[in-house]
Design a protein around this motif. Structure first.
Motif, PDB file in Angstrom:
ATOM      1  N   ARG A 149       0.822  -1.217   0.000  1.00 21.29           N
ATOM      2  CA  ARG A 149       0.000   0.000   0.000  1.00 21.29           C
ATOM      3  C   ARG A 149       0.850   1.258   0.000  1.00 21.29           C
ATOM      4  NH1 ARG A 149      -2.938  -1.370   5.377  1.00 21.29           N
ATOM      5  NH2 ARG A 149      -0.769  -1.907   5.710  1.00 21.29           N
ATOM      6  N   ARG A 150       2.103   1.121   0.357  1.00 26.16           N
ATOM      7  CA  ARG A 150       3.012   2.268   0.507  1.00 26.16           C
ATOM      8  C   ARG A 150       3.804   2.478  -0.774  1.00 26.16           C
ATOM      9  NH1 ARG A 150       8.479   2.629   2.601  1.00 26.16           N
ATOM     10  NH2 ARG A 150       8.790   4.666   3.523  1.00 26.16           N
ATOM     11  N   VAL A 151       3.802   3.729  -1.274  1.00 25.83           N
ATOM     12  CA  VAL A 151       4.621   4.085  -2.426  1.00 25.83           C
ATOM     13  C   VAL A 151       5.909   4.709  -1.902  1.00 25.83           C
ATOM     14  CG1 VAL A 151       4.807   5.517  -4.490  1.00 25.83           C
ATOM     15  CG2 VAL A 151       2.619   4.436  -3.923  1.00 25.83           C
ATOM     16  N   ALA A 152       7.022   4.083  -2.272  1.00 24.68           N
ATOM     17  CA  ALA A 152       8.329   4.549  -1.823  1.00 24.68           C
ATOM     18  C   ALA A 152       8.995   5.348  -2.942  1.00 24.68           C
ATOM     19  CB  ALA A 152       9.205   3.369  -1.427  1.00 24.68           C
ATOM     20  N   VAL A 153       9.721   6.389  -2.548  1.00 28.14           N
ATOM     21  CA  VAL A 153      10.450   7.224  -3.496  1.00 28.14           C
ATOM     22  C   VAL A 153      11.937   6.998  -3.265  1.00 28.14           C
ATOM     23  CG1 VAL A 153      10.835   9.576  -4.339  1.00 28.14           C
ATOM     24  CG2 VAL A 153       8.598   8.937  -3.402  1.00 28.14           C
ATOM     25  N   HIS A 154      12.637   6.625  -4.328  1.00 28.20           N
ATOM     26  CA  HIS A 154      14.075   6.352  -4.291  1.00 28.20           C
ATOM     27  C   HIS A 154      14.787   7.346  -5.194  1.00 28.20           C
ATOM     28  CE1 HIS A 154      13.498   2.175  -2.739  1.00 28.20           C
ATOM     29  NE2 HIS A 154      12.376   2.266  -3.423  1.00 28.20           N
ATOM     30  N   LEU A 155      16.001   7.688  -4.831  1.00 26.46           N
ATOM     31  CA  LEU A 155      16.848   8.473  -5.716  1.00 26.46           C
ATOM     32  C   LEU A 155      17.426   7.567  -6.795  1.00 26.46           C
ATOM     33  CD1 LEU A 155      18.884  10.498  -3.065  1.00 26.46           C
ATOM     34  CD2 LEU A 155      17.232  11.450  -4.687  1.00 26.46           C
ATOM     35  N   THR A 156      17.571   8.103  -7.995  1.00 21.43           N
ATOM     36  CA  THR A 156      18.312   7.410  -9.038  1.00 21.43           C
ATOM     37  C   THR A 156      19.783   7.791  -8.872  1.00 21.43           C
ATOM     38  OG1 THR A 156      18.115   9.241 -10.583  1.00 21.43           O
ATOM     39  CG2 THR A 156      16.344   7.566 -10.632  1.00 21.43           C
ATOM     40  N   ALA A 157      20.632   7.210  -9.679  1.00 14.98           N
ATOM     41  CA  ALA A 157      22.055   7.583  -9.642  1.00 14.98           C
ATOM     42  C   ALA A 157      22.214   9.073  -9.959  1.00 14.98           C
ATOM     43  CB  ALA A 157      22.849   6.728 -10.627  1.00 14.98           C
ATOM     44  N   ASP A 158      21.452   9.570 -10.933  1.00 12.91           N
ATOM     45  CA  ASP A 158      21.521  11.000 -11.261  1.00 12.91           C
ATOM     46  C   ASP A 158      21.029  11.861 -10.107  1.00 12.91           C
ATOM     47  OD1 ASP A 158      22.562  10.477 -13.767  1.00 12.91           O
ATOM     48  OD2 ASP A 158      20.648  10.771 -14.828  1.00 12.91           O
TER      49      ASP A 158
END
Length: 144
Positions: free
Chosen positions: A91-100
């Motif tokens: 149910r949780r949307v996680a936000v991750h950094l990309t390499a950029d």
């Protein structure tokens, strides 16, 4: 009318004017990164600790999902972040950094000092100002 409120005595106007002035200093610095100020704030939170849930980001930044979702979509289109369902909780949307997105952190590292230099305040004065503004914000949130 001696009892009429005066603009130059209003805390709200001083805060508004200071915010606009700070944003004006940030604008050319952030233009060089291809970010708007709200996008920069999202990136700051992610550079501190990621992944972050969308709800967590909204709470930390004081943004509702209607404001945060378009910011995240734009950052994703720019290749700076990725959103996906959390492995621990679907149910949780996680936000991750990309390499950029991670690499952009080093390019942004001098921005806080540039604002501090432009403000002409000592590190101690800036800390006191931030603490006072934090207390003001908390008190105003608690008052309604």
């Amino acid at each position: 009318m001696t009892d009429a409120p005066r603009l130059d005595r209003q805390v709200c106007f001083a805060l508004y004017a200071a915010s606009r002035a700070a944003t004006a200093v940030y604008r050319p610095l952030l233009d060089g990164l291809g970010l708007t100020y709200p996008q920069y704030l999202v990136m700051l939170v992610l550079w501190e600790n990621e992944p972050r849930g969308v709800r967590e980001l909204g709470e930390e930044l004081g943004l509702d999902s209607g404001t945060l979702s378009p910011l995240l979509k734009r950052l994703e289109a720019m290749g700076l972040v990725e959103r996906g369902r959390s492995a621990e909780d679907e149910r949780r949307v996680a936000v991750h950094l990309t390499a950029d997105g991670t690499a952009l952190s080093s390019k942004a590292s001098g921005i806080p000092q540039r604002l501090a230099d432009a403000a002409g305040l000592s590190p101690r004065e800036l800390d006191q100002l931030r603490e006072t503004l934090g207390k003001l914000t908390a008190a105003l949130h608690d008052s309604h």
